[in-house]
Design an enzyme around this catalytic site. Structure first.
Site, PDB file in Angstrom:
ATOM      1  N   THR A 104      44.418 -15.699  30.901  1.00  0.00           N
ATOM      2  CA  THR A 104      45.684 -16.237  30.513  1.00  0.00           C
ATOM      3  C   THR A 104      46.351 -15.719  29.548  1.00  0.00           C
ATOM      4  O   THR A 104      45.861 -15.052  28.625  1.00  0.00           O
ATOM      5  CB  THR A 104      44.972 -17.761  29.988  1.00  0.00           C
ATOM      6  N   ASP A 105      47.604 -16.085  29.442  1.00  0.00           N
ATOM      7  CA  ASP A 105      48.502 -15.654  28.266  1.00  0.00           C
ATOM      8  C   ASP A 105      48.045 -16.095  27.050  1.00  0.00           C
ATOM      9  O   ASP A 105      48.389 -15.682  26.022  1.00  0.00           O
ATOM     10  CB  ASP A 105      49.901 -15.685  28.765  1.00  0.00           C
ATOM     11  N   GLU A 106      47.158 -17.218  27.205  1.00  0.00           N
ATOM     12  CA  GLU A 106      46.933 -17.993  25.659  1.00  0.00           C
ATOM     13  C   GLU A 106      46.152 -17.119  24.776  1.00  0.00           C
ATOM     14  O   GLU A 106      46.281 -17.372  23.525  1.00  0.00           O
ATOM     15  CB  GLU A 106      46.398 -19.306  26.244  1.00  0.00           C
ATOM     16  N   TYR A 132      39.598 -22.917  24.025  1.00  0.00           N
ATOM     17  CA  TYR A 132      39.735 -22.222  25.568  1.00  0.00           C
ATOM     18  C   TYR A 132      40.177 -20.891  25.229  1.00  0.00           C
ATOM     19  O   TYR A 132      39.694 -19.912  25.956  1.00  0.00           O
ATOM     20  CB  TYR A 132      40.792 -23.278  26.056  1.00  0.00           C
ATOM     21  N   LYS A 164      38.328 -17.466  26.591  1.00  0.00           N
ATOM     22  CA  LYS A 164      38.871 -16.506  27.671  1.00  0.00           C
ATOM     23  C   LYS A 164      39.360 -14.972  27.050  1.00  0.00           C
ATOM     24  O   LYS A 164      38.797 -14.233  27.601  1.00  0.00           O
ATOM     25  CB  LYS A 164      40.248 -17.026  28.111  1.00  0.00           C
TER      26      LYS A 164
HETATM   27  P1  NAD Z   1      40.411 -25.535  37.255  1.00  0.00           P
HETATM   28  O1  NAD Z   1      39.963 -26.052  35.991  1.00  0.00           O
HETATM   29  O2  NAD Z   1      41.461 -26.279  38.059  1.00  0.00           O
HETATM   30  O3  NAD Z   1      39.554 -24.940  38.109  1.00  0.00           O
HETATM   31  C1  NAD Z   1      38.270 -24.288  37.768  1.00  0.00           C
HETATM   32  C2  NAD Z   1      37.107 -24.298  38.777  1.00  0.00           C
HETATM   33  O4  NAD Z   1      36.106 -23.613  38.132  1.00  0.00           O
HETATM   34  C3  NAD Z   1      36.787 -25.544  39.210  1.00  0.00           C
HETATM   35  O5  NAD Z   1      36.778 -25.685  40.710  1.00  0.00           O
HETATM   36  C4  NAD Z   1      35.365 -25.548  38.863  1.00  0.00           C
HETATM   37  O6  NAD Z   1      34.527 -26.382  39.733  1.00  0.00           O
HETATM   38  C5  NAD Z   1      34.966 -24.202  38.669  1.00  0.00           C
HETATM   39  N1  NAD Z   1      33.944 -24.026  37.681  1.00  0.00           N
HETATM   40  C6  NAD Z   1      33.878 -24.409  36.403  1.00  0.00           C
HETATM   41  N2  NAD Z   1      32.695 -24.032  35.758  1.00  0.00           N
HETATM   42  C7  NAD Z   1      31.877 -23.432  36.614  1.00  0.00           C
HETATM   43  C8  NAD Z   1      30.952 -22.876  36.633  1.00  0.00           C
HETATM   44  N3  NAD Z   1      30.064 -22.797  35.524  1.00  0.00           N
HETATM   45  N4  NAD Z   1      30.238 -22.230  37.707  1.00  0.00           N
HETATM   46  C9  NAD Z   1      31.164 -22.129  38.894  1.00  0.00           C
HETATM   47  N5  NAD Z   1      32.272 -22.680  38.907  1.00  0.00           N
HETATM   48  C10 NAD Z   1      32.806 -23.319  37.826  1.00  0.00           C
HETATM   49  O7  NAD Z   1      41.338 -24.281  36.705  1.00  0.00           O
HETATM   50  P2  NAD Z   1      42.639 -23.330  37.111  1.00  0.00           P
HETATM   51  O8  NAD Z   1      43.719 -23.897  36.469  1.00  0.00           O
HETATM   52  O9  NAD Z   1      42.717 -23.292  38.490  1.00  0.00           O
HETATM   53  O10 NAD Z   1      42.377 -21.867  36.475  1.00  0.00           O
HETATM   54  C11 NAD Z   1      41.307 -20.932  37.292  1.00  0.00           C
HETATM   55  C12 NAD Z   1      41.523 -19.619  36.447  1.00  0.00           C
HETATM   56  O11 NAD Z   1      42.793 -19.253  35.782  1.00  0.00           O
HETATM   57  C13 NAD Z   1      40.791 -20.033  35.133  1.00  0.00           C
HETATM   58  O12 NAD Z   1      39.973 -18.931  34.743  1.00  0.00           O
HETATM   59  C14 NAD Z   1      41.825 -20.001  33.919  1.00  0.00           C
HETATM   60  O13 NAD Z   1      41.369 -19.800  32.669  1.00  0.00           O
HETATM   61  C15 NAD Z   1      42.745 -19.077  34.385  1.00  0.00           C
HETATM   62  N6  NAD Z   1      44.037 -19.359  34.262  1.00  0.00           N
HETATM   63  C16 NAD Z   1      44.795 -20.646  34.499  1.00  0.00           C
HETATM   64  C17 NAD Z   1      46.103 -20.967  34.237  1.00  0.00           C
HETATM   65  C18 NAD Z   1      46.741 -22.127  34.674  1.00  0.00           C
HETATM   66  O14 NAD Z   1      47.833 -22.574  34.028  1.00  0.00           O
HETATM   67  N7  NAD Z   1      46.152 -23.365  35.347  1.00  0.00           N
HETATM   68  C19 NAD Z   1      47.072 -19.929  33.766  1.00  0.00           C
HETATM   69  C20 NAD Z   1      46.348 -18.890  33.539  1.00  0.00           C
HETATM   70  C21 NAD Z   1      45.129 -18.347  33.899  1.00  0.00           C
HETATM   71  P1  TYD Z   2      48.979 -28.243  29.588  1.00  0.00           P
HETATM   72  O1  TYD Z   2      49.423 -28.596  30.804  1.00  0.00           O
HETATM   73  O2  TYD Z   2      47.731 -28.961  28.887  1.00  0.00           O
HETATM   74  O3  TYD Z   2      48.550 -26.674  29.394  1.00  0.00           O
HETATM   75  P2  TYD Z   2      48.320 -25.531  28.288  1.00  0.00           P
HETATM   76  O4  TYD Z   2      47.940 -26.260  27.092  1.00  0.00           O
HETATM   77  O5  TYD Z   2      47.382 -24.858  28.897  1.00  0.00           O
HETATM   78  O6  TYD Z   2      49.949 -25.003  28.042  1.00  0.00           O
HETATM   79  O7  TYD Z   2      50.066 -28.660  28.546  1.00  0.00           O
HETATM   80  C1  TYD Z   2      51.253 -27.931  28.600  1.00  0.00           C
HETATM   81  C2  TYD Z   2      52.124 -28.406  27.441  1.00  0.00           C
HETATM   82  O8  TYD Z   2      52.194 -29.880  27.577  1.00  0.00           O
HETATM   83  C3  TYD Z   2      51.400 -27.919  26.173  1.00  0.00           C
HETATM   84  O9  TYD Z   2      52.255 -27.528  25.270  1.00  0.00           O
HETATM   85  C4  TYD Z   2      50.659 -29.316  25.510  1.00  0.00           C
HETATM   86  C5  TYD Z   2      51.856 -30.270  26.253  1.00  0.00           C
HETATM   87  N1  TYD Z   2      51.176 -31.560  26.615  1.00  0.00           N
HETATM   88  C6  TYD Z   2      51.780 -32.631  26.269  1.00  0.00           C
HETATM   89  O10 TYD Z   2      52.940 -32.803  25.560  1.00  0.00           O
HETATM   90  N2  TYD Z   2      51.368 -34.068  26.803  1.00  0.00           N
HETATM   91  C7  TYD Z   2      50.312 -34.030  27.493  1.00  0.00           C
HETATM   92  O11 TYD Z   2      49.668 -35.130  28.082  1.00  0.00           O
HETATM   93  C8  TYD Z   2      49.729 -32.775  27.985  1.00  0.00           C
HETATM   94  C9  TYD Z   2      48.494 -32.819  28.992  1.00  0.00           C
HETATM   95  C10 TYD Z   2      50.151 -31.665  27.608  1.00  0.00           C
END
Ligand code: NAD
Ligand code: TYD
Length: 351
Positions: free
Chosen positions: A131-133, A157, A161
């Site tokens: 992630t960019d975080e 988180y 990461k």
């Molecule tokens: P998500 O929470 O929707 O899915 C995570 C998946 O991992 C789930 O299916 C869960 O069952 C599985 N999982 C969790 N713990 C596990 C374990 N111990 N063993 C096996 N499987 C396990 O997450 P997402 O939003 O799809 O993110 C996927 C990846 O992309 C993550 O690594 C996250 O850090 C990264 N990412 C997400 C975003 C975003 O905006 N969602 C952005 C950048 C990077």
């Molecule tokens: P989120 O979808 O949780 O992603 P991330 O924290 O990984 O960026 O949140 C996106 C943005 O929205 C973040 O600045 C937090 C804000 N947010 C709210 O204002 N209200 C909410 O209920 C949630 C879940 C997030």
């Protein structure tokens, strides 16, 4: 035949990556390994679950022996690692689970790859999705994160990461493992668990519940449609240079409150409500602890070196996403009721 292990394939981004690979590479064997935590939902993959090149395995990435067994059983030569705990608010409540899954789980997979590949790294790759975080927070004036930006994570988180990214690079530097790291901005699209901002808002507008805005709603995120992320992963997995990092972003910065207003407008229109109907649901609430002000990603390396571009314009992506949730209310209701957890037993028998 290539044998690709995709971890976290039942989650949001993972399910889009699995679908893309199963459809695009009929000669590969795609093994989807997922623990099926609260965030894993096999309904996300119903359309491809019977394909001959697809196998689902339930398991925990932290279980090293199990992971090594999988590498051996399927002779895995490529890994796309997405499994993680992914929600910042949960990490604030329960940091241990994040350290366990994101740090120790990644380490266990790296070690399994290293053991199975035993120094033979030709045509092998370990692609870690991050992630960019990890780069921390930007002020409004600063330029977007580059691959060279110093790590400065603030939430449990992003700290977990960042730690996993460091382990991946350490396995390259120490053991020569052919690794790649991608750091992507906020994704949105179908099948995202409705704890994240966009699906939460769509679901709450649909059901007339408050839309909680943390702080003043001034925080900025850089939004990317999930299928654009999946295409970037495909490209980098196949054509990226090992031991490199690639940033992936939408070049699409929005203040949360502006984003929420766009979601309201779109959902009200799709529901046939007069414009502005759901504005009254906006509810300012206490800010998230340590809330990062702004994320923005510079993806010029990926664009210039590999020719990737985001294809889905933001308005189009929000429209597609809102339509998907409104047409798949059963998916949302199954989550509310917990029924989605039973899907595994129905399809694969009891555990
Ligand atoms: P998500 O929470 O929707 O899915 C995570 C998946 O991992 C789930 O299916 C869960 O069952 C599985 N999982 C969790 N713990 C596990 C374990 N111990 N063993 C096996 N499987 C396990 O997450 P997402 O939003 O799809 O993110 C996927 C990846 O992309 C993550 O690594 C996250 O850090 C990264 N990412 C997400 C975003 C975003 O905006 N969602 C952005 C950048 C990077
Ligand atoms: P989120 O979808 O949780 O992603 P991330 O924290 O990984 O960026 O949140 C996106 C943005 O929205 C973040 O600045 C937090 C804000 N947010 C709210 O204002 N209200 C909410 O209920 C949630 C879940 C997030």
């Amino acid at each position: 035949m290539k044998n690709i292990l995709i971890t976290g394939g039942a989650g949001f981004i993972g399910s889009h990556v699995v679908r893309l690979f199963v459809n695009r590479y009929p000669d590969y064997r795609i093994v989807n390994l997922d623990k099926l935590t609260y965030a894993g939902n096999l309904e996300n993959l119903k359309d491809i679950e019977n394909r001959p090149n697809y196998t689902f395995v339930q398991g925990d990435i932290c279980d090293y022996e199990r992971m090594l067994g999988l590498f051996r059983e399927y002779d895995i030569d490529g890994v796309i690692h997405l499994a993680a705990e992914s929600h910042v608010d949960r990490s604030i409540r329960d940091p241990f689970t994040f350290a366990r899954t994101n740090v120790l789980g990644t380490l266990s997979l790296l070690q399994a790859a290293r053991t199975h590949w035993a120094g033979n790294h030709e045509n092998r790759r370990f692609h870690h999705v991050s992630t960019d975080e990890v780069y921390g927070a930007l002020t409004f004036e600063e330029t977007p994160f580059r691959e060279t930006t110093k790590y400065d994570p603030h939430s449990p988180y992003s700290a977990s990461k960042a730690s996993s990214d460091h382990f991946v690079r350490a396995f390259h530097d120490t053991y020569g493992l052919p690794t790649l790291v991608t750091n992507c901005s906020n994704n949105y699209g179908p099948c995202q668990f409705p704890e994240k901002l966009i699906p939460l808002c769509i679901n709450n507008i649909r059901t007339g519940k408050p839309l909680p805005v943390y702080g003043k709603g001034e925080n900025v995120r850089d939004w990317l449609y999930v299928e654009d992320h999946a295409r970037a992963i495909d490209l980098i997995f196949h054509q990226g240079k090992t031991n490199e990092t690639y940033n992936i972003g939408g070049n699409n910065e929005r203040k949360n409150i502006d984003l929420i207003r766009i979601v309201i407008k779109t959902v009200d229109r799709l529901l046939g409500n007069p414009e502005g109907t759901s504005e009254k649901l906006i509810t300012y609430v206490t800010d998230r602890a340590g809330h990062d002000l702004r994320y923005a990603i510079d993806s010029s390396k990926l664009m210039n070196e590999l020719g990737w571009r985001p294809e889905v314009r933001f308005e189009e992506g929000i429209e597609r996403t809102a339509r998907w949730y409104l047409e798949n209310t059963r998916w949302l209701e199954n989550i509310d009721s917990g029924t989605y957890r039973k899907y595994y037993e129905e399809v694969y028998g009891s555990r």
